[in-house]
Scaffold this motif. Structure first.
Motif, PDB file in Angstrom:
ATOM      1  N   GLN A 219       0.872  -1.181   0.000  1.00 17.82           N
ATOM      2  CA  GLN A 219       0.000   0.000   0.000  1.00 17.82           C
ATOM      3  C   GLN A 219       0.897   1.215   0.000  1.00 17.82           C
ATOM      4  OE1 GLN A 219      -3.233   0.751   2.866  1.00 17.82           O
ATOM      5  NE2 GLN A 219      -2.913  -1.365   3.483  1.00 17.82           N
ATOM      6  N   ILE A 220       0.797   2.031  -1.025  1.00 14.94           N
ATOM      7  CA  ILE A 220       1.559   3.270  -1.046  1.00 14.94           C
ATOM      8  C   ILE A 220       0.590   4.399  -0.702  1.00 14.94           C
ATOM      9  CG2 ILE A 220       3.185   4.678  -2.375  1.00 14.94           C
ATOM     10  CD1 ILE A 220       4.069   1.854  -2.561  1.00 14.94           C
ATOM     11  N   SER A 221       0.937   5.204   0.290  1.00 14.83           N
ATOM     12  CA  SER A 221      -0.002   6.271   0.665  1.00 14.83           C
ATOM     13  C   SER A 221       0.730   7.506   1.155  1.00 14.83           C
ATOM     14  CB  SER A 221      -0.966   5.764   1.737  1.00 14.83           C
ATOM     15  OG  SER A 221      -0.235   5.349   2.869  1.00 14.83           O
ATOM     16  N   ASN A 222      -0.015   8.610   1.215  1.00 13.82           N
ATOM     17  CA  ASN A 222       0.588   9.861   1.684  1.00 13.82           C
ATOM     18  C   ASN A 222       0.699   9.874   3.199  1.00 13.82           C
ATOM     19  OD1 ASN A 222      -2.364  10.074   1.757  1.00 13.82           O
ATOM     20  ND2 ASN A 222      -1.991  12.126   2.556  1.00 13.82           N
ATOM     21  N   GLN A 223       1.778  10.494   3.689  1.00 13.95           N
ATOM     22  CA  GLN A 223       1.947  10.724   5.122  1.00 13.95           C
ATOM     23  C   GLN A 223       1.459  12.125   5.471  1.00 13.95           C
ATOM     24  OE1 GLN A 223       2.592   8.301   7.142  1.00 13.95           O
ATOM     25  NE2 GLN A 223       4.800   8.219   7.514  1.00 13.95           N
ATOM     26  N   THR A 224       1.752  13.069   4.581  1.00  9.99           N
ATOM     27  CA  THR A 224       1.446  14.477   4.831  1.00  9.99           C
ATOM     28  C   THR A 224      -0.011  14.770   4.514  1.00  9.99           C
ATOM     29  OG1 THR A 224       3.610  14.790   3.848  1.00  9.99           O
ATOM     30  CG2 THR A 224       2.369  16.778   4.366  1.00  9.99           C
ATOM     31  N   THR A 225      -0.686  15.463   5.416  1.00 10.46           N
ATOM     32  CA  THR A 225      -2.092  15.818   5.170  1.00 10.46           C
ATOM     33  C   THR A 225      -2.278  17.331   5.225  1.00 10.46           C
ATOM     34  OG1 THR A 225      -2.515  15.595   7.533  1.00 10.46           O
ATOM     35  CG2 THR A 225      -2.978  13.681   6.153  1.00 10.46           C
ATOM     36  N   LEU A 226      -1.241  18.016   5.603  1.00 14.03           N
ATOM     37  CA  LEU A 226      -1.315  19.444   5.906  1.00 14.03           C
ATOM     38  C   LEU A 226      -0.475  20.216   4.901  1.00 14.03           C
ATOM     39  CD1 LEU A 226      -2.393  21.195   8.362  1.00 14.03           C
ATOM     40  CD2 LEU A 226      -0.106  20.942   9.347  1.00 14.03           C
ATOM     41  N   GLY A 227      -0.959  21.444   4.504  1.00 12.08           N
ATOM     42  CA  GLY A 227      -0.123  22.337   3.685  1.00 12.08           C
ATOM     43  C   GLY A 227      -0.232  22.085   2.199  1.00 12.08           C
ATOM     44  N   LYS A 228      -1.025  21.076   1.817  1.00  8.69           N
ATOM     45  CA  LYS A 228      -1.236  20.835   0.389  1.00  8.69           C
ATOM     46  C   LYS A 228      -2.722  20.576   0.197  1.00  8.69           C
ATOM     47  CE  LYS A 228       1.986  17.456  -0.505  1.00  8.69           C
ATOM     48  NZ  LYS A 228       2.762  16.559  -1.398  1.00  8.69           N
ATOM     49  N   SER A 229      -3.213  20.866  -0.993  1.00  4.89           N
ATOM     50  CA  SER A 229      -4.627  20.581  -1.258  1.00  4.89           C
ATOM     51  C   SER A 229      -4.817  19.080  -1.477  1.00  4.89           C
ATOM     52  CB  SER A 229      -5.077  21.331  -2.509  1.00  4.89           C
ATOM     53  OG  SER A 229      -4.495  20.724  -3.649  1.00  4.89           O
ATOM     54  N   GLU A 230      -6.061  18.629  -1.386  1.00  8.91           N
ATOM     55  CA  GLU A 230      -6.377  17.232  -1.662  1.00  8.91           C
ATOM     56  C   GLU A 230      -5.884  16.848  -3.051  1.00  8.91           C
ATOM     57  OE1 GLU A 230      -8.500  19.422  -0.407  1.00  8.91           O
ATOM     58  OE2 GLU A 230      -9.580  18.531   1.285  1.00  8.91           O
ATOM     59  N   GLU A 231      -6.098  17.753  -4.001  1.00  8.27           N
ATOM     60  CA  GLU A 231      -5.718  17.464  -5.386  1.00  8.27           C
ATOM     61  C   GLU A 231      -4.206  17.311  -5.510  1.00  8.27           C
ATOM     62  OE1 GLU A 231      -8.017  19.632  -4.496  1.00  8.27           O
ATOM     63  OE2 GLU A 231      -9.772  18.662  -5.405  1.00  8.27           O
ATOM     64  N   ASP A 232      -3.452  18.195  -4.815  1.00  9.08           N
ATOM     65  CA  ASP A 232      -1.993  18.105  -4.891  1.00  9.08           C
ATOM     66  C   ASP A 232      -1.476  16.819  -4.240  1.00  9.08           C
ATOM     67  OD1 ASP A 232      -1.888  20.429  -6.270  1.00  9.08           O
ATOM     68  OD2 ASP A 232      -1.223  21.689  -4.582  1.00  9.08           O
ATOM     69  N   ILE A 233      -2.098  16.465  -3.122  1.00 10.62           N
ATOM     70  CA  ILE A 233      -1.664  15.231  -2.440  1.00 10.62           C
ATOM     71  C   ILE A 233      -1.844  14.023  -3.361  1.00 10.62           C
ATOM     72  CG2 ILE A 233      -2.243  13.627  -0.566  1.00 10.62           C
ATOM     73  CD1 ILE A 233      -2.851  16.136   1.171  1.00 10.62           C
ATOM     74  N   THR A 234      -3.028  13.907  -3.962  1.00  5.29           N
ATOM     75  CA  THR A 234      -3.263  12.758  -4.845  1.00  5.29           C
ATOM     76  C   THR A 234      -2.414  12.856  -6.114  1.00  5.29           C
ATOM     77  OG1 THR A 234      -5.229  13.881  -5.674  1.00  5.29           O
ATOM     78  CG2 THR A 234      -5.576  12.161  -4.045  1.00  5.29           C
ATOM     79  N   GLU A 235      -2.210  14.091  -6.578  1.00  8.27           N
ATOM     80  CA  GLU A 235      -1.378  14.286  -7.768  1.00  8.27           C
ATOM     81  C   GLU A 235       0.053  13.799  -7.502  1.00  8.27           C
ATOM     82  OE1 GLU A 235      -1.061  14.782 -11.449  1.00  8.27           O
ATOM     83  OE2 GLU A 235      -2.905  15.700 -10.636  1.00  8.27           O
ATOM     84  N   ASP A 236       0.591  14.170  -6.335  1.00 13.11           N
ATOM     85  CA  ASP A 236       1.951  13.740  -5.983  1.00 13.11           C
ATOM     86  C   ASP A 236       2.025  12.219  -5.842  1.00 13.11           C
ATOM     87  OD1 ASP A 236       2.634  16.361  -6.023  1.00 13.11           O
ATOM     88  OD2 ASP A 236       2.890  16.599  -3.848  1.00 13.11           O
ATOM     89  N   LEU A 237       1.012  11.636  -5.207  1.00 11.42           N
ATOM     90  CA  LEU A 237       0.988  10.180  -5.053  1.00 11.42           C
ATOM     91  C   LEU A 237       0.928   9.520  -6.432  1.00 11.42           C
ATOM     92  CD1 LEU A 237       0.710   7.575  -3.387  1.00 11.42           C
ATOM     93  CD2 LEU A 237      -1.737   7.990  -3.206  1.00 11.42           C
ATOM     94  N   LEU A 238       0.058  10.050  -7.283  1.00 11.60           N
ATOM     95  CA  LEU A 238      -0.109   9.504  -8.625  1.00 11.60           C
ATOM     96  C   LEU A 238       1.208   9.526  -9.390  1.00 11.60           C
ATOM     97  CD1 LEU A 238      -2.114   8.374 -10.645  1.00 11.60           C
ATOM     98  CD2 LEU A 238      -2.667  10.707 -11.369  1.00 11.60           C
ATOM     99  N   HIS A 239       1.925  10.605  -9.230  1.00 15.17           N
ATOM    100  CA  HIS A 239       3.198  10.773  -9.918  1.00 15.17           C
ATOM    101  C   HIS A 239       4.175   9.654  -9.518  1.00 15.17           C
ATOM    102  CE1 HIS A 239       6.465  12.842 -11.871  1.00 15.17           C
ATOM    103  NE2 HIS A 239       7.172  12.836 -10.739  1.00 15.17           N
ATOM    104  N   VAL A 240       4.270   9.410  -8.229  1.00 19.27           N
ATOM    105  CA  VAL A 240       5.171   8.348  -7.743  1.00 19.27           C
ATOM    106  C   VAL A 240       4.667   6.967  -8.173  1.00 19.27           C
ATOM    107  CG1 VAL A 240       6.015   7.197  -5.660  1.00 19.27           C
ATOM    108  CG2 VAL A 240       6.099   9.698  -5.827  1.00 19.27           C
ATOM    109  N   VAL A 241       3.359   6.769  -8.059  1.00 16.17           N
ATOM    110  CA  VAL A 241       2.789   5.470  -8.443  1.00 16.17           C
ATOM    111  C   VAL A 241       3.066   5.195  -9.925  1.00 16.17           C
ATOM    112  CG1 VAL A 241       0.600   4.240  -8.821  1.00 16.17           C
ATOM    113  CG2 VAL A 241       1.049   5.361  -6.625  1.00 16.17           C
ATOM    114  N   ASP A 242       2.936   6.224 -10.769  1.00 20.00           N
ATOM    115  CA  ASP A 242       3.229   6.064 -12.194  1.00 20.00           C
ATOM    116  C   ASP A 242       4.667   5.582 -12.402  1.00 20.00           C
ATOM    117  OD1 ASP A 242       0.802   6.697 -13.262  1.00 20.00           O
ATOM    118  OD2 ASP A 242       1.251   8.832 -13.546  1.00 20.00           O
ATOM    119  N   GLN A 243       5.578   6.156 -11.623  1.00 18.40           N
ATOM    120  CA  GLN A 243       6.979   5.746 -11.756  1.00 18.40           C
ATOM    121  C   GLN A 243       7.182   4.303 -11.293  1.00 18.40           C
ATOM    122  OE1 GLN A 243       9.792   8.405 -10.077  1.00 18.40           O
ATOM    123  NE2 GLN A 243       9.204  10.121 -11.390  1.00 18.40           N
TER     124      GLN A 243
END
Lengths: 359, 359
Positions: A219-243
């Motif tokens: 399971q790959i998931s975000n640790q950070t929940t603060l300081g970024k929008s929901e969209e940015d958090i999922t976008e960053d996760l998506l980016h890593v998952v794509d790699q």
């Protein structure tokens, strides 16, 4: 009950439907943590406050019109709760609680709403394959609908307030369940796990924190929940998952090239073990299921459905095995039952394919 | 050539026919060593004497009227000779010889007559199951018929004279090929092997002296050839074999009682390995074949023929694999070929049973 009927009843939509990139991504989960701004938070509330919260959630859910059904923890048997945990529909913490906690489920179990777990509300959407944006959209839809009838604890500076500070802000945990046999066989996960930490992400085993990566599932998931929008958090996760998807694909290609017949041998030996063993521990079952799923993805095995890994990783957990058996099983009895359930399940595929069983 | 046709041509009668006690005794072999009283013995003879002997044997065989066909070592390819060794029809020594040595074979390969091996003539009868008396009777019949046309080296005090002193007297080696998985699993063979030595008997692996007991198969045979009649030698061997059969049966019963499901699991895992592996070393193949044969004997497996062990222990040897492949194979290629031959062979049984294959 026949196994086929049992499985048909037990299977959630995210387990047996193919989603995008489903040769590597088994499922996507979005979870939002929310609390009411007037009731004490679950770690400190009284029984009465817990009951008030539950009633407020119930009223809000009904107002939204979402066709969710409530299961109260106090009404469930231990085994039933265990099954819900194994299906990722509730957390082990919720299962332990017997007071005013409950879960609201959609019919095909893609939406689950836990009440009075660590937070008053945890909205969860589970989708097959890689569907971070879709799952987020759905979760936020439900979130918006609920908010109209439930007064969220929200701070202009921090965002949504939660019991655990690690959830403050968006209250979002986005996670992706990935099957990574190629990266495991080529010993690359030891490098990847620390690397993704640098992006504020974490890799865990199939049953969350501290659990092993049984069946090469992470399971790959975000640790950070603060300081970024929901969209940015999922976008960053998506980016890593794509790699990671790209790396897993090259690992698989390299394996096929460098040791095709050995890989095929490994896959088919595991298939043989699943089809014929009479005693099967969960660890070996997970290893074999991972191999067989890889074999399906690589085209070595044709007459087994791809959902076998998702389904059987869950249906061969102790809770499910005991539910199917209709009562408590000792560990060795579970190993026997696990072997027979897997045999029967594979037999279903073979029979469908050829119109007859062979042993 | 299809595997079915290849195997049909390759199989000897003792491999695929059921004989008495065939759940434990795979086959019985009687061998008589004989020499001519005028020609020098093979260890010391000249090329000319070797040729003369070969001609004398040829003439005698033809006089007997037995429908035997001669294969001259010098006419055979290395691979063909290897196959004959693997089928126990000639010795490795004979295969190495390229001068005037040969083997005379009956059509179904129950009779083989080696010429100019260690002795001028070695008569061998191979029967399925436990048939010591029957095989001895047949061997002595052939022996008597030959003696009318071939002047045996015989001493009033010692009996038949042979090149190696261990064969002097009767020139008889009686041996029984036994499948003893029960005694192996219960660790009793370490006790039994020295014990039978006290009766002038010896236990060897499937390919004779110094060979490993692959597939839990042991050849039990007499060491003593002198001072007892042929009948007494086989009688004594039979007596010990009867006891080993009884012990193997109780070992199997005890195993089923004490660990039925584990035993069944072991049997079926081995079946799975044989049905699906893509790379299979001979040692593992032998272990799995032994397990599956035990599973058939115990009634766990129903749709596989009992002769699978006898046949495949031989057909998966390097010589056979290369003959079937039609040329030289490197060891890893043999392991691949072995796996595919076994898969195809098992598939034949499954297809016969169900009218269709499953993968």
């Amino acid at each position: 009950m026949s196994l086929e009927k049992f499985l048909n009843q037990a299977v959630s939509s995210w387990m047996n439907e193919d989603g995008p990139f489903s040769e590597i991504v088994l499922s996507t989960r979005i979870r939002l943590a929310r609390n009411h701004n007037q009731y004490a938070f679950p770690t400190v509330f009284t029984k009465e406050e817990a009951e008030q919260t539950a009633q407020a959630v119930s009223a809000a859910v009904k107002e939204t019109g979402y066709p969710l059904e409530e299961l109260k923890m106090k009404d469930l048997q231990g085994l039933e709760k265990r099954v819900l945990v194994e299906k990722h529909l509730i957390s082990p913490n919720l299962a332990e609680d017997t007071s005013s906690s409950s879960v609201w489920l959609s019919d095909d179990e893609d939406i689950s709403l836990m009440v009075n777990e660590e937070d008053h509300i945890r909205i969860q959407c589970l989708f097959p394959g890689l569907q971070l944006k879709e799952a987020l959209r759905r979760a936020l839809e439900i979130d918006d609908a609920l908010e109209e009838h439930f007064d969220y604890a929200f701070d202009e500076n921090f965002g949504y307030l939660t019991t655990c500070p690690t959830n403050v802000g968006t209250g979002l945990r986005a996670s992706v369940m990935m099957h990574l046999p190629g990266l495991m066989m080529t010993h690359q996960m030891n490098r990847i796990i620390p690397a993704i930490g640098q992006f504020g992400l974490v890799a865990r085993g199939i049953y969350g924190e501290g659990s092993e990566a049984l069946g090469n599932i992470f399971q790959i998931s975000n640790q950070t929940t603060l300081g970024k929008s929901e969209e940015d958090i999922t976008e960053d996760l998506l980016h890593v998952v794509d790699q990671i998807i790209a790396q897993e694909k090259s690992a698989r290609e390299a394996l096929v090239k460098s040791s095709g017949i050995q890989l095929e041998d490994r896959v088919f030996r595991s298939y043989g073990t699943l089809r014929y063993s009479r005693v099967l521990e969960s660890k070996e079952a997970a290893k074999c299921l991972s191999d067989v799923r890889l074999g399906i993805d690589l085209g070595f095995i044709e007459n087994v459905s791809r959902s076998i890994l998702n389904e059987l990783m869950i249906f061969t957990q102790p809770g499910f095995l005991q539910q199917y058996a209709g009562g408590f099983l000792r560990p060795v009895e579970r190993d026997i039952r696990r072997a027979s359930l897997i045999r029967e399940r594979l037999e279903m595929d073979v029979s469908k394919d050829k119109g007859g069983s062979d042993i």
